[in-house]
Write a protein that holds these residues in place. Structure first.
Motif, short mmCIF file in Angstrom:
data_model
loop_
_atom_site.label_atom_id
_atom_site.label_comp_id
_atom_site.label_asym_id
_atom_site.label_seq_id
_atom_site.Cartn_x
_atom_site.Cartn_y
_atom_site.Cartn_z
N ALA A 108 0.79 -1.17 -0.25
CA ALA A 108 0.11 0.06 -0.01
C ALA A 108 0.90 1.37 0.02
N GLU A 109 1.94 1.24 0.75
CA GLU A 109 2.87 2.43 0.84
C GLU A 109 3.57 2.63 -0.49
N VAL A 110 3.87 1.58 -1.13
CA VAL A 110 4.56 1.53 -2.49
C VAL A 110 3.59 2.35 -3.67
N GLU A 111 2.20 1.71 -3.42
CA GLU A 111 1.41 2.25 -4.17
C GLU A 111 1.16 3.60 -4.07
N GLU A 112 0.98 4.10 -2.81
CA GLU A 112 0.77 5.57 -2.66
C GLU A 112 2.08 6.33 -3.07
N ARG A 113 3.37 5.87 -2.82
CA ARG A 113 4.44 6.46 -3.32
C ARG A 113 4.30 6.75 -4.74
N ALA A 114 4.10 5.55 -5.38
CA ALA A 114 3.62 5.95 -6.99
C ALA A 114 2.93 6.97 -7.39
N LEU A 115 1.76 7.01 -6.68
CA LEU A 115 0.56 8.03 -6.92
C LEU A 115 1.20 9.27 -6.76
N LEU A 116 1.86 9.56 -5.74
CA LEU A 116 2.52 11.04 -5.36
C LEU A 116 3.53 11.32 -6.43
N ALA A 117 4.55 10.26 -6.85
CA ALA A 117 5.37 10.65 -7.71
C ALA A 117 4.87 10.79 -9.05
N PHE A 118 3.64 10.28 -9.41
CA PHE A 118 2.89 10.38 -10.68
C PHE A 118 2.48 11.94 -10.75
N VAL A 119 2.06 12.51 -9.57
CA VAL A 119 1.39 14.11 -9.53
C VAL A 119 2.82 14.88 -9.45
N GLU A 120 3.78 14.64 -8.79
CA GLU A 120 4.98 15.59 -8.37
C GLU A 120 5.59 15.54 -9.68
N GLN A 121 5.79 14.62 -10.52
CA GLN A 121 6.76 14.60 -11.67
C GLN A 121 5.82 14.81 -13.09
N GLY A 122 4.61 15.32 -12.86
CA GLY A 122 3.67 15.68 -13.90
C GLY A 122 3.61 14.68 -14.79
N VAL A 123 3.38 13.29 -14.60
CA VAL A 123 3.29 12.24 -15.35
C VAL A 123 1.93 12.34 -15.91
N HIS A 124 0.79 12.81 -15.13
CA HIS A 124 -0.46 13.10 -15.52
C HIS A 124 -0.95 14.34 -16.23
N HIS A 125 0.29 15.01 -16.61
CA HIS A 125 0.30 16.22 -17.44
C HIS A 125 0.63 16.07 -18.87
N THR A 126 1.08 14.94 -19.28
CA THR A 126 1.39 14.94 -20.70
C THR A 126 0.44 15.15 -21.63
N ARG A 127 0.83 15.59 -22.81
CA ARG A 127 -0.34 16.07 -23.69
C ARG A 127 -1.58 15.17 -23.94
N ASP A 128 -1.05 13.78 -24.23
CA ASP A 128 -2.00 12.84 -24.74
C ASP A 128 -2.54 11.93 -23.48
N ALA A 129 -2.16 12.28 -22.25
CA ALA A 129 -2.20 11.64 -21.01
C ALA A 129 -1.84 10.16 -21.29
N THR A 130 -0.62 10.21 -21.79
CA THR A 130 -0.18 8.72 -21.98
C THR A 130 1.54 8.53 -21.41
N GLY A 131 1.62 8.85 -20.09
CA GLY A 131 2.61 8.60 -19.40
C GLY A 131 2.55 7.31 -18.68
N ILE A 132 3.76 6.82 -18.36
CA ILE A 132 4.06 5.54 -17.45
C ILE A 132 4.91 5.79 -16.89
N LEU A 133 4.89 5.53 -15.35
CA LEU A 133 5.82 5.72 -14.32
C LEU A 133 6.18 4.32 -13.90
N ILE A 134 7.50 3.85 -13.80
CA ILE A 134 7.96 2.63 -13.51
C ILE A 134 8.68 2.85 -12.35
N LEU A 135 8.08 2.57 -10.88
CA LEU A 135 8.93 2.94 -9.59
C LEU A 135 9.39 1.86 -9.10
N ILE A 136 10.83 1.67 -8.74
CA ILE A 136 11.44 0.63 -7.88
C ILE A 136 11.68 1.54 -6.66
#
Length: 211
Positions: A108-136
């Motif tokens: 659950a904490e890794v999933e939450e960290r991925a969601l946070l990084a997704f927003v912080e790094q602007g992955v959700h702001h790509t032009r066509d909403a086609t960003g992929i985050l691979i979190l280790i």
């Protein structure tokens, strides 16, 4: 042996290979791929408090029984003196600390960290909403893949599970760089099929983040 960190997880040569894999994949698609390595997704202070407290309790009880005839006036100072060193000990033994945390909480904490990084790094702001985050996430020894809404309607969830297994298996076998590059290529293949590159595409995200 020094604790491995996100900054040292990949050698400079491996980092260059990963960044090249991202550029090669993104050259074929309008999507964006962001590999990210973090030391830990959360600090888990409750585990340190509970485990350290129980360890201090056991030590104080044992010592007060041996040397103080189980006197409360011997037990209390020993417990208070031992509490902080015991919590620090748990913090500095990550393998032990991880085993004391339920698997569901780690996930659950890794999933939450991925969601946070997704927003912080602007992955959700790509032009066509086609960003992929691979979190280790190193402490938890877990991998999480998160794709934006433009991709998820076209790619089944099982595909991301396969990519997670690919990277996880590579890390366990000591082939983390090769596995991550293969996962990036696989993401590029999926994106190329559904979201081919456009003439005016630009690189909207970093090619690798070590945090």
């Amino acid at each position: 042996m020094p604790r491995q960190t996100a900054q040292s997880f990949f050698t400079p040569e491996e980092q260059a290979r990963i960044e090249a894999a991202v550029r090669a994949a993104e050259a074929r698609t309008s999507g964006e791929i962001l590999p990210m390595v973090v030391d830990a997704s959360y600090e888990y202070p409750r585990t340190e408090i509970l485990a350290g407290g129980l360890l201090a309790l056991a030590l104080a009880a044992t010592l007060s029984w041996i040397f103080g005839q189980a006197s409360l006036w011997v037990f209390l100072p020993l417990y208070l003196l031992g509490y902080w060193p015991c919590t620090r000990l748990i913090r500095n033994l990550p393998d032990l600390k991880r085993r004391l945390i339920p698997a569901a909480e780690l996930a659950a904490e890794v999933e939450e960290r991925a969601l946070l990084a997704f927003v912080e790094q602007g992955v959700h702001h790509t032009r066509d909403a086609t960003g992929i985050l691979i979190l280790i996430s190193l402490f938890e020894r877990r991998v999480h893949v998160l794709a934006d809404r433009g991709i998820n309607h076209a790619v089944p969830k099982e595909t991301w599970d396969e990519i997670v297994q690919l990277v996880t298996a590579g890390i366990r076998s000591g082939q983390a760089c090769e596995a991550l590059c293969a996962a990036i290529k696989r993401c590029g293949d999926l994106l190329e099929e559904k979201f081919p590159r456009k003439a005016d595409d630009s690189n909207e995200l970093p090619d690798l983040i070590l945090s």
